[in-house]
Design an enzyme around this catalytic site. Structure first.
Site, mmCIF file in Angstrom:
data_model
loop_
_atom_site.group_PDB
_atom_site.id
_atom_site.type_symbol
_atom_site.label_atom_id
_atom_site.label_comp_id
_atom_site.label_asym_id
_atom_site.label_seq_id
_atom_site.Cartn_x
_atom_site.Cartn_y
_atom_site.Cartn_z
ATOM 1 N N LYS A 1 0.838 -1.199 0.000
ATOM 2 C CA LYS A 1 0.000 0.000 0.000
ATOM 3 C C LYS A 1 0.872 1.248 0.000
ATOM 4 O O LYS A 1 0.686 2.148 -0.827
ATOM 5 C CB LYS A 1 -0.927 0.007 1.213
ATOM 6 N N ASP B 1 -6.345 0.483 0.285
ATOM 7 C CA ASP B 1 -6.579 0.671 1.718
ATOM 8 C C ASP B 1 -7.984 0.191 2.042
ATOM 9 O O ASP B 1 -8.644 -0.443 1.211
ATOM 10 C CB ASP B 1 -6.392 2.137 2.106
#
Length: 210
Positions: free
Chosen positions: A121, A139
């Site tokens: 991420k 996310d």
């Protein structure tokens, strides 16, 4: 609609709703962004933005972080939660960037994820925002919304990342992810989505979620 058609439709809808697709985290250079993203784990971006000014004022260079006393950093970032592990990884990240990458934050995911505390991420955010490369930041907002609007049927972040890279044009990925975060906060929340004012109601209805 195909998933690609849904994706293109979502891109256009979100462009109209959020023309300025900007990262919610404040920073002035690539390493500061890396630090801010690390602090955002299990913490709101708003809280991180309250904490980082004092941190960035005290630690201005990579060497400042490398030579920092972990206790000092812990004190500065305490309110972000998990401050002990975050402080340790911030110092380790700085040393990794300095010692293994010549003081330059890496421009690719494979190198970035070798740094302490950096996952896919974070790596995607860096390569997209800093280097303008293809990126999909997965996310909690992206996991929830991509499923709701029929882009994926998957909960694993890495699988979602690769699935979305097949249907989101590479030049749109970074901005799309920022817009998804804004959309998730404003309208498509986890517990009480504001479906009555949702600009993507069409997509959502088509996948039978309402």
């Amino acid at each position: 609609m195909t998933k690609k058609e849904r994706a293109l439709n979502a891109i256009e809808v979100l462009k109209k709703e959020y023309p300025e697709a900007i990262c919610s985290l404040n920073s002035s250079n690539p390493f500061e962004l890396l630090v801010a993203v690390r602090l955002s784990a299990q913490c709101t971006d708003a809280r991180v933005n309250l904490v980082t000014p004092a941190l960035f004022e005290k630690y201005k260079t990579l060497d400042d972080y490398c030579n920092a006393d972990v206790k000092d950093i812990e004190e500065l970032i305490h309110s972000c939660g998990f401050y002990k592990s975050k402080a340790t990884s911030i110092i380790d990240m700085a040393k990794g960037v300095r010692d293994r990458f010549g003081g330059v934050v890496p421009n690719n995911i494979d190198d970035l994820i070798t740094l302490n505390g950096v996952g896919r991420k974070t790596a995607n955010l860096i390569v997209g925002d800093v280097y303008g490369k293809e990126s999909i930041v997965v996310d909690t907002h992206m996991i929830r919304i991509a499923n709701r609007i029929g882009l994926v049927n998957e909960k694993d972040p890495k699988k979602i990342e690769f699935a979305l890279k097949k249907i989101i044009p590479s030049e749109e990925g970074s901005d799309f992810c920022h817009r998804i975060v804004l959309f998730g906060r404003d309208i498509c929340s986890a517990r009480k989505p504001k479906c009555d004012i949702c600009p993507m109601e069409y997509n959502c209805k088509k996948v039978g979620l309402k």
